[in-house]
Design a protein around this motif. Sequence first.
Motif, PDB file in Angstrom:
ATOM      1  N   LYS A  40      48.122 -25.672  28.378  1.00  0.00           N
ATOM      2  CA  LYS A  40      46.840 -25.391  27.718  1.00  0.00           C
ATOM      3  C   LYS A  40      45.658 -25.566  28.675  1.00  0.00           C
ATOM      4  O   LYS A  40      44.812 -24.684  28.803  1.00  0.00           O
ATOM      5  CB  LYS A  40      46.651 -26.323  26.500  1.00  0.00           C
ATOM      6  N   SER A  41      45.596 -26.722  29.330  1.00  0.00           N
ATOM      7  CA  SER A  41      44.456 -26.975  30.220  1.00  0.00           C
ATOM      8  C   SER A  41      44.475 -26.027  31.411  1.00  0.00           C
ATOM      9  O   SER A  41      43.420 -25.620  31.902  1.00  0.00           O
ATOM     10  CB  SER A  41      44.467 -28.424  30.724  1.00  0.00           C
ATOM     11  N   THR A  42      45.683 -25.674  31.869  1.00  0.00           N
ATOM     12  CA  THR A  42      45.770 -24.742  32.998  1.00  0.00           C
ATOM     13  C   THR A  42      45.151 -23.406  32.591  1.00  0.00           C
ATOM     14  O   THR A  42      44.412 -22.794  33.368  1.00  0.00           O
ATOM     15  CB  THR A  42      47.245 -24.562  33.428  1.00  0.00           C
TER      16      THR A  42
ATOM     17  N   PHE B 143      35.747 -30.915  28.906  1.00  0.00           N
ATOM     18  CA  PHE B 143      37.136 -31.350  29.074  1.00  0.00           C
ATOM     19  C   PHE B 143      37.455 -32.621  28.322  1.00  0.00           C
ATOM     20  O   PHE B 143      36.577 -33.316  27.847  1.00  0.00           O
ATOM     21  CB  PHE B 143      37.437 -31.528  30.563  1.00  0.00           C
ATOM     22  N   GLN B 144      38.776 -32.898  28.291  1.00  0.00           N
ATOM     23  CA  GLN B 144      39.237 -34.009  27.473  1.00  0.00           C
ATOM     24  C   GLN B 144      38.834 -35.370  28.019  1.00  0.00           C
ATOM     25  O   GLN B 144      38.678 -36.302  27.265  1.00  0.00           O
ATOM     26  CB  GLN B 144      40.750 -33.920  27.239  1.00  0.00           C
ATOM     27  N   ASP B 145      38.667 -35.494  29.338  1.00  0.00           N
ATOM     28  CA  ASP B 145      38.355 -36.808  29.907  1.00  0.00           C
ATOM     29  C   ASP B 145      36.895 -36.864  30.342  1.00  0.00           C
ATOM     30  O   ASP B 145      36.541 -36.396  31.420  1.00  0.00           O
ATOM     31  CB  ASP B 145      39.270 -37.066  31.108  1.00  0.00           C
TER      32      ASP B 145
ATOM     33  N   ALA C 110      36.717 -25.384  25.216  1.00  0.00           N
ATOM     34  CA  ALA C 110      36.626 -26.747  24.694  1.00  0.00           C
ATOM     35  C   ALA C 110      38.024 -27.355  24.745  1.00  0.00           C
ATOM     36  O   ALA C 110      38.876 -27.036  23.918  1.00  0.00           O
ATOM     37  CB  ALA C 110      36.092 -26.708  23.265  1.00  0.00           C
ATOM     38  N   ASP C 111      38.267 -28.200  25.752  1.00  0.00           N
ATOM     39  CA  ASP C 111      39.610 -28.742  25.985  1.00  0.00           C
ATOM     40  C   ASP C 111      39.718 -30.152  25.420  1.00  0.00           C
ATOM     41  O   ASP C 111      39.247 -31.104  26.036  1.00  0.00           O
ATOM     42  CB  ASP C 111      39.895 -28.728  27.492  1.00  0.00           C
ATOM     43  N   GLU C 112      40.284 -30.284  24.250  1.00  0.00           N
ATOM     44  CA  GLU C 112      40.458 -31.585  23.575  1.00  0.00           C
ATOM     45  C   GLU C 112      39.130 -32.320  23.458  1.00  0.00           C
ATOM     46  O   GLU C 112      39.063 -33.515  23.708  1.00  0.00           O
ATOM     47  CB  GLU C 112      41.436 -32.478  24.352  1.00  0.00           C
TER      48      GLU C 112
HETATM   49 MG    MG Z   1      45.451 -30.676  28.838  1.00  0.00          MG
END
Ligand code: MG
Length: 299
Positions: free
Chosen positions: A47-49, A86-88, A168-170
């Motif tokens: 997904k993130s890729t 991103f998620q982080d 929108a990643d997590e």
């Molecule tokens: Mg990811």
Amino acid sequence: MLTLDRVTKTFRAGAFGGGSTTAVDRVSFSAAPGELVSLIGESGSGKSTIGRMVLGLTPVSSGSLTLDGERVRPGKDFYRRVQGVFQDPFSCYNPVFKADRVFALVRRAYHPGVGDTEWADRVERAVRDVRLDPGQVLGRYPHQLSGGQLQRLLIARALLLDPRFLVADEITSMLDASTRIDVLNLLAGLKDRGLGVLYITHDLSLGTYLAERTVVLRGGRVVERGDTQKVFGNPLHPYTRTLLAAVPRIGRPWTEAAPVDACAYHAGGAAGSGEDLHETEPDHFVACAHLPDCGRTRP
Ligand SMILES: [Mg+2]
Ligand SMILES: Nc1ncnc2c1ncn2[C@@H]1O[C@H](COP(=O)(O)OP(=O)(O)OP(=O)(O)O)[C@@H](O)[C@H]1O
């Protein structure tokens, strides 16, 4: 319009770069302006890729990825139109500087002509849009803010550019339930004004809340995709069924998903699309459950 056509990403892996991992394998889907497409799948499914390729942060190995008909070309013009969160959130801040430096950087790069008062107004508005109190978060260092506050500041930062497309990643992973709904409602409002969103999540209930279309990924491949109501109203791939069965519901014991004869979906799109998906009804595509080892053909 975001369009992925058989997009593949292969990473070199192993000692001395000898082996390789196909993180994303011939993935195709599209997202129109004002449409939210959710990308759902287990950890490591790619997904993130995909998100990073859409943002031009990771080059595509093969296939075509275009935005409004043009190939992704990272640069100022591109990032005015396309933004990512991103998620982080922690990795996006320099602990030495106050958190709102992220806004100052946006101003320097994209809006150098905007006056101080006008800029302060815009930042305050963006911060309020993500349900934060400017008086409580602006002027603070990252360690003085919570993960959820930092994440929402990054959403505000992305929205300050008024992009046409958002990855929108997590983005809601660090938010409590009510703030999460606020942020999702904010996205719904932006979507109504024409923002296209690629919403990456492994939380099925969040994906279905806003998404017109859903893409279910497993091991870098699309197993099922299409209209959200169809994919989750009538899930055909065993993996999608397992995902749905795994959503906890109060008062209902967990049950294993019933297997399906997925070979019925094998041959449909295999030859032409290169994606091995079969269109079972308009805008509802599903892959054979036994790929890549399925030796059987469609009945
Ligand atoms: Mg990811
Ligand atoms: N830069 C890289 N070099 C080598 N392999 C990578 C790289 N980035 C990702 N991968 C591999 O690609 C696969 C997909 O990773 P990705 O981060 O896209 O998964 P994800 O679906 O976002 O997972 P999660 O839900 O845990 O965030 C994983 O096997 C990962 O190890």
